[in-house]
Write a protein that holds these residues in place. Structure first.
Motif, PDB file in Angstrom:
ATOM      1  N   ALA A  61      17.278  12.386   2.815  1.00  0.00           N
ATOM      2  CA  ALA A  61      16.042  11.876   3.407  1.00  0.00           C
ATOM      3  C   ALA A  61      16.240  10.454   3.924  1.00  0.00           C
ATOM      4  O   ALA A  61      15.715  10.092   4.994  1.00  0.00           O
ATOM      5  N   SER A  62      17.002   9.651   3.198  1.00  0.00           N
ATOM      6  CA  SER A  62      17.257   8.280   3.637  1.00  0.00           C
ATOM      7  C   SER A  62      18.082   8.264   4.921  1.00  0.00           C
ATOM      8  O   SER A  62      17.824   7.467   5.832  1.00  0.00           O
ATOM      9  N   TYR A  63      19.063   9.167   5.002  1.00  0.00           N
ATOM     10  CA  TYR A  63      19.884   9.245   6.214  1.00  0.00           C
ATOM     11  C   TYR A  63      19.040   9.664   7.410  1.00  0.00           C
ATOM     12  O   TYR A  63      19.128   9.074   8.497  1.00  0.00           O
ATOM     13  N   LEU A  64      18.198  10.683   7.219  1.00  0.00           N
ATOM     14  CA  LEU A  64      17.340  11.136   8.312  1.00  0.00           C
ATOM     15  C   LEU A  64      16.330  10.063   8.711  1.00  0.00           C
ATOM     16  O   LEU A  64      16.016   9.905   9.894  1.00  0.00           O
ATOM     17  N   ALA A  65      15.814   9.326   7.706  1.00  0.00           N
ATOM     18  CA  ALA A  65      14.875   8.245   8.011  1.00  0.00           C
ATOM     19  C   ALA A  65      15.553   7.148   8.827  1.00  0.00           C
ATOM     20  O   ALA A  65      14.954   6.578   9.747  1.00  0.00           O
TER      21      ALA A  65
ATOM     22  N   ALA B 176       0.830  -1.206   0.000  1.00  0.00           N
ATOM     23  CA  ALA B 176       0.000   0.000   0.000  1.00  0.00           C
ATOM     24  C   ALA B 176       0.859   1.249   0.000  1.00  0.00           C
ATOM     25  O   ALA B 176       0.535   2.255  -0.658  1.00  0.00           O
ATOM     26  N   ALA B 177       1.978   1.203   0.728  1.00  0.00           N
ATOM     27  CA  ALA B 177       2.884   2.356   0.750  1.00  0.00           C
ATOM     28  C   ALA B 177       3.497   2.596  -0.620  1.00  0.00           C
ATOM     29  O   ALA B 177       3.600   3.743  -1.080  1.00  0.00           O
ATOM     30  N   TYR B 178       3.895   1.526  -1.295  1.00  0.00           N
ATOM     31  CA  TYR B 178       4.470   1.669  -2.639  1.00  0.00           C
ATOM     32  C   TYR B 178       3.425   2.211  -3.622  1.00  0.00           C
ATOM     33  O   TYR B 178       3.758   2.997  -4.511  1.00  0.00           O
TER      34      TYR B 178
ATOM     35  N   LEU C   3       9.087  15.955  -2.571  1.00  0.00           N
ATOM     36  CA  LEU C   3       8.137  15.528  -1.547  1.00  0.00           C
ATOM     37  C   LEU C   3       7.862  14.031  -1.644  1.00  0.00           C
ATOM     38  O   LEU C   3       7.733  13.345  -0.629  1.00  0.00           O
ATOM     39  N   ALA C   4       7.781  13.526  -2.879  1.00  0.00           N
ATOM     40  CA  ALA C   4       7.576  12.085  -3.060  1.00  0.00           C
ATOM     41  C   ALA C   4       8.774  11.293  -2.535  1.00  0.00           C
ATOM     42  O   ALA C   4       8.618  10.235  -1.926  1.00  0.00           O
ATOM     43  N   VAL C   5       9.982  11.822  -2.757  1.00  0.00           N
ATOM     44  CA  VAL C   5      11.198  11.146  -2.287  1.00  0.00           C
ATOM     45  C   VAL C   5      11.231  11.112  -0.763  1.00  0.00           C
ATOM     46  O   VAL C   5      11.504  10.071  -0.152  1.00  0.00           O
ATOM     47  N   VAL C   6      10.953  12.247  -0.139  1.00  0.00           N
ATOM     48  CA  VAL C   6      10.953  12.308   1.331  1.00  0.00           C
ATOM     49  C   VAL C   6       9.883  11.381   1.905  1.00  0.00           C
ATOM     50  O   VAL C   6      10.120  10.658   2.885  1.00  0.00           O
ATOM     51  N   GLY C   7       8.701  11.376   1.287  1.00  0.00           N
ATOM     52  CA  GLY C   7       7.643  10.488   1.747  1.00  0.00           C
ATOM     53  C   GLY C   7       8.035   9.028   1.659  1.00  0.00           C
ATOM     54  O   GLY C   7       7.764   8.232   2.567  1.00  0.00           O
ATOM     55  N   ALA C   8       8.719   8.658   0.575  1.00  0.00           N
ATOM     56  CA  ALA C   8       9.156   7.267   0.418  1.00  0.00           C
ATOM     57  C   ALA C   8      10.184   6.891   1.473  1.00  0.00           C
ATOM     58  O   ALA C   8      10.148   5.782   2.027  1.00  0.00           O
ATOM     59  N   ALA C   9      11.126   7.806   1.754  1.00  0.00           N
ATOM     60  CA  ALA C   9      12.145   7.515   2.760  1.00  0.00           C
ATOM     61  C   ALA C   9      11.523   7.336   4.143  1.00  0.00           C
ATOM     62  O   ALA C   9      11.926   6.455   4.904  1.00  0.00           O
ATOM     63  N   ILE C  10      10.531   8.169   4.463  1.00  0.00           N
ATOM     64  CA  ILE C  10       9.883   8.068   5.774  1.00  0.00           C
ATOM     65  C   ILE C  10       9.057   6.791   5.873  1.00  0.00           C
ATOM     66  O   ILE C  10       9.077   6.088   6.888  1.00  0.00           O
TER      67      ILE C  10
END
Length: 230
Positions: free
Chosen positions: A180-184, A79-81, A111-118
């Motif tokens: 974003a991946s590092y912060l996630a 669902a997330a994907y 925004l899509a990239v950050v959302g995916a990382a989170i």
């Protein structure tokens, strides 16, 4: 492997907030379109505006479907994907309708990239960053070579600027994806430490209750003023 109940609950919360943010952003775009249409003397909608309104209706409909799915407990990684993929399509549509390479809304890919990382972690953030780069390049090149957008007065770019726009966007998406991946990852590690601390506290409470229940006499605890606290 199916996610643990706690992981599923956390993912459901993240998906819910992402849906709320998406609705807010879409509503803002709707307000902008309505204001622009109200200030335009022409009565008929342009093809781009008609497509934009249709896109907004589609986003609201999909968000409603997401909400129903979340309410029924469908909050897995699939669902997330699906939601992240929808965000990439939405960002590409907005960029296409607002000038392609000259669009001021290229940040919607970020925004899509950050959302995916989170939602999905470090690796997913980098994968979505690459997908956003490909999607943006496809939109810009499609307009450039008149494969799409001829009826929407999309803008073609000089060759030098075309290369600059595509490469600068690719670099930006990669850096944003990495950050974003590092912060996630840091967020996940902090959450893991909090959960471990909560589990340790629960163990200590259980140990305390076990000790107290095994005592043949009573126990009273007081503070420094002599007030009974337990």
């Amino acid at each position: 492997m199916a996610p643990a109940p706690s992981e599923r609950t956390e993912l459901r919360t993240k998906l819910t907030w992402l849906s709320v943010f998406r609705v807010a952003a879409t509503s803002l775009l709707l307000v902008v379109l309505i204001v622009r249409q109200a200030l335009t003397p022409a009565v008929d909608l342009s093809p781009a505006d008609s497509l934009a309104f249709g896109l907004i209706i589609g986003v609201y409909a999909l968000t409603l479907l997401y909400a129903v799915a979340l309410r029924r407990g469908m909050a897995g990684r699939k669902a997330a994907y699906v939601q992240v993929s929808g965000d990439i399509v939405l960002a590409s549509s907005v960029v296409f309708l607002t000038g392609a390479g000259d669009s001021p809304f290229t940040f919607t890919y970020s925004l899509a990239v950050v959302g995916a990382a989170i939602l999905l972690g470090q690796r997913a953030g980098l994968i979505v960053a690459a997908a956003c780069t490909v999607a943006f390049a496809a939109v810009v090149l499609g307009v450039q070579y008149q494969l799409v957008g001829t009826q929407f007065d999309a803008h073609r770019l000089p060759t030098g600027r075309l290369i600059f726009v595509v490469l600068s966007n690719a670099i930006a998406q990669v850096f944003i994806g990495a950050l974003a991946s590092y912060l996630a990852r840091l967020l996940a590690a902090a959450g893991g430490r909090v959960m471990a601390g909560e589990a340790r506290i629960e163990q200590l409470v259980d140990l305390q209750e076990s000790i107290l229940s095994a005592m043949p006499s009573g126990l009273v605890t007081c503070d420094r003023e002599g007030t009974i606290t337990f």
